[in-house]
Design an enzyme around this catalytic site. Sequence first.
Site, PDB file in Angstrom:
ATOM      1  CE1 TYR A  96      -4.601  -1.685   4.700  1.00 54.47           C
ATOM      2  CE2 TYR A  96      -3.549   0.411   4.178  1.00 54.47           C
ATOM      3  CZ  TYR A  96      -4.116  -0.779   3.769  1.00 54.47           C
ATOM      4  OH  TYR A  96      -4.195  -1.068   2.432  1.00 54.47           O
ATOM      5  CB  SER A 154      -0.886   0.004   1.259  1.00 60.39           C
ATOM      6  OG  SER A 154      -1.467   1.261   1.492  1.00 60.39           O
TER       7      SER A 154
END
Length: 265
Positions: free
Chosen positions: A159, A146
């Site tokens: 995250y 990501s």
Amino acid sequence: MPDSIFSLEGRTALVTGAVYGIGFAIAKALADAGATIVFNARSQASVDRGLAAYAAEGIDAHGYVFDVTNEEAVDEAVSTISNAVAPIDVLVNNAGIIKRIPMTQMSAAEFREVVDIDLTGPFIMAKAVLPAMIERGGGKIINVCSMMSELGRETVSAYAAAKGGLKMLTRNIASEYGQYNIQCNGIGPGYIATPQTAPLRERQADGSRHPFDQFIVARTPAARWGDPADLAGPAVFLASRASDFVNGHVLYVDGGILAYIGKQP
């Protein structure tokens, strides 16, 4: 073209959590390149939804129920897939979750849940497929990283920690198992237009763009959100012979957002 270095004819790819969204787009791209697709979900209902979605695209996929955080279940599933379908040539660690909670309001249990699925899950999956890849003389592992593998942002501490860790797990798998002709790379999607992000792109009552939509478009040199199809070429590249000397790399598919400081006010 079966003789193309981008061909995946005769290869079997396991894409975790690929019932919809980014995982489904990646799996479809691999299937279009010739791969046999296997995917998983945590419930039979989700597997059935995935099978129907693949069938609608003309793809004869194989779906299995297991949780990527359950080591025993993963080992059993990988063995079953190898015997019932074929040994796994390409593993795409796509399954993941995000919890958007300010850090001071996030419980340790919530933090651990995100890290368990987004980081420990890929470790367990890779650990399960590596021995057979070594024995068979090579393989490909693609970890869905990501932009949060590089950047921080409000409310995504767990995250970002997990995806940053996944970037380093990618590099370490490459370091440890590259000698066996195993390439482990990451693919880092930018902001992608999926059903999950649709609310962030809805027009406001006055016809203006959602504030977050405005922010992303202004922050991205391509001046748009990504489309799931934008991940097709990079995924096929990292799964194919075309990337045989690419290892430990994270390929960001973000429209240039990580390279850009943003427009001057």
